[in-house]
Scaffold this active site. Structure first.
Site, short mmCIF file in Angstrom:
data_model
loop_
_atom_site.label_atom_id
_atom_site.label_comp_id
_atom_site.label_asym_id
_atom_site.label_seq_id
_atom_site.Cartn_x
_atom_site.Cartn_y
_atom_site.Cartn_z
N GLU A 1 0.82 -1.21 0.00
CA GLU A 1 0.00 0.00 0.00
C GLU A 1 0.86 1.26 0.00
OE1 GLU A 1 -2.97 -0.27 3.09
OE2 GLU A 1 -4.06 -1.77 1.94
N LYS B 1 -9.65 5.73 4.39
CA LYS B 1 -8.39 4.98 4.53
C LYS B 1 -8.03 4.43 3.15
CE LYS B 1 -6.47 0.91 6.89
NZ LYS B 1 -6.78 -0.49 7.23
N LYS C 1 -15.72 -1.46 2.93
CA LYS C 1 -15.07 -1.82 1.67
C LYS C 1 -16.14 -2.41 0.76
CE LYS C 1 -10.60 -3.22 3.73
NZ LYS C 1 -9.92 -4.35 4.39
N SER D 1 -5.75 -3.58 -0.48
CA SER D 1 -4.32 -3.53 -0.77
C SER D 1 -4.04 -3.68 -2.27
CB SER D 1 -3.57 -4.58 0.04
OG SER D 1 -4.17 -5.84 -0.10
P1 PGA Z 1 -6.57 -6.02 2.41
O1 PGA Z 1 -6.34 -5.32 3.81
O2 PGA Z 1 -7.13 -5.06 1.45
O3 PGA Z 1 -5.23 -6.58 2.04
O4 PGA Z 1 -7.52 -7.17 2.71
C1 PGA Z 1 -6.58 -3.98 4.09
C2 PGA Z 1 -7.03 -3.85 5.53
O5 PGA Z 1 -6.88 -4.82 6.31
O6 PGA Z 1 -7.55 -2.82 5.94
ZN ZN Z 2 -7.95 -4.00 8.10
#
Ligand code: PGA
Ligand code: ZN
Length: 425
Positions: free
Chosen positions: A202, A385, A334, A364
């Protein structure tokens, strides 16, 4: 009406295949939606359909593209693009599984986002304005990664994200400036100490620390080196992502070669909360450890935001349960964990209604798509975020919010710390 759906394979920020949906409306509008991808996923989130096998590491998405061409396109053609809820409900029904594993959550989220973008464009509105209508909006408070760890950096630290927030910033632009100073200072310190191994998934510095606390100490030093007082201009936010190293109440810290039970884990984290200026902690216990989360939130919840990510997977029912149980006091949103725009929005609204902190988040694995910047504003989430302060799949989102803040001018109301669900305020 929707005239056409085109499914295309493109590539994400890890160089892996992902799906893009391109929707054409009868008025000539053409817009795209792209599926992002996680690396530290919750077990209850919508499942990406991947082909497996040898080619492209098993990550290819021909199956998901076929879902879009053979099943989703016929469902979509002729429908009203402004009926997002109806289209998402039809996608859910067509898939028929709780985790969208049949069509693929990557297929459904790309289509759902493409429809949303097309509807906004057809009205001639920026996405955030299409979502918010005439309601006043907030420019979100950012949390930005400085060191990457966990699944995003070869498990170089157990803890996944070491982030900063800018509690005193008066604007989004100022919060980014504070972050940039800390990011630059942290990079210099890492280079001086021979601890810098590059950047993680990231965009945060990929560190060679010998303990998790070394990361926290270095972050504090970076804040000071940048000319700030830790906890004042810049404070700390952590994503523990504990599901990655914890299960059945046992937590295995690989970096420190220690194994902790639930109480030991609580003591480990509470010690940090006493010694470091921490404002927010995500997934401090594993997704199967609601009791650990509940006890932790009771201990710190009046002065620290406790976020459920893997624990809540953007699922409205899980958010509502967490509100009753007080297991956390904030929810990460998300869209691809839910699999459609409408489900993610419902989870966000359930959190907001309950006074939870709501944080719209990237994955990510990302792309140039900046939809989440608009969702955070249009859904009144209050927080955003996106990962770190490098790599353009991250910077595209930060830069988009800067443009929106500028366009709003004196009407731009920056969220500030008031959006944190802190009882003590
Ligand atoms: P991921 O993690 O997108 O790799 O699942 C991001 C997070 O845990 O906030
Ligand atoms: Zn997380």
């Amino acid at each position: 009406a929707i005239r056409k759906l085109h499914a295309r394979r493109i590539w994400d920020s890890r160089g892996r295949p992902t799906v893009e949906a391109e929707v054409t409306l009868s008025d000539g509008t053409v817009e795209r939606g792209i599926a992002p991808a996680g690396a530290s996923r919750g077990t209850r989130e919508a499942v990406d359909r991947r082909d497996g096998g040898k080619a492209l590491g098993g990550f290819d998405v021909q199956g998901a593209l076929a879902s879009m061409r053979e099943e989703i396109a016929p469902l979509l053609i002729g429908r009203d693009p402004f009926d997002q809820a109806g289209i998402d409900a039809a996608l859910i029904a067509l898939d028929g599984t709780p985790t969208k594993e049949r069509l693929g959550g990557n297929a459904t989220v790309a289509v759902s986002l493409a429809v949303l973008h097309a509807a906004a464009a057809s009205r001639g509105l920026p996405l955030w304005r299409y979502l918010a209508g005439e309601e006043a909006v907030m420019i979100p408070l950012p949390e930005i990664q400085i060191f990457g760890g966990g699944a995003h950096a070869g498990r170089r630290t157990d803890i996944q994200d070491f982030m900063v927030m800018a509690p005193k910033a008066k604007s989004f632009a100022e919060a980014l400036e504070v972050t940039a100073e800390v990011y630059i200072a942290a990079g210099r310190i890492m280079a001086e100490r021979g601890l810098l191994q590059g950047v993680a998934d990231e965009g945060g510095w990929w560190p060679a620390f010998s303990s998790n606390e070394e990361a926290l100490d270095t972050l504090v030093t970076a804040i000071e080196r940048a000319g700030f007082t830790p906890g004042e201009e810049a404070a700390i936010s952590l994503d523990i992502a504990a599901s990655e190293f914890g299960k059945n109440g046992r937590y295995v810290l690989g970096l420190e070669k220690r194994e902790l039970d639930r109480d030991g884990m609580a003591e480990y984290l509470l010690g940090w909360c006493r010694r470091y200026p921490i404002l927010s902690i995500e997934d401090p216990f594993a997704e199967d450890d609601a009791e650990g989360l509940r006890l932790f939130t009771a201990a710190v919840g009046d002065h620290i935001q406790v976020i459920g990510d893997d624990f809540l997977v953007t699922n409205v029912a899980l958010v509502e349960k967490a509100v009753l149980d007080r297991s956390v006091n904030a929810v990460l949103i998300k869209v691809n964990q839910a699999g459609t725009v409408s489900e993610a929005k419902a989870a966000c609204e359930a959190g907001r209604r309950a006074g939870f902190g709501t944080i719209v988040s990237a994955r990510s694995g990302e792309t140039e798509d900046v939809a989440i910047a608009h969702l955070a504003i249009g859904w009144h989430a209050g927080q955003l975020k996106v990962g770190s302060f490098a790599r353009s799949e991250r910077m595209a989102k930060w830069n988009e919010v800067l443009r929106i803040e500028e366009a709003l001018g004196s009407k731009a109301k920056f969220a500030g710390l008031g959006v944190l669900p802190l009882g003590a305020r």
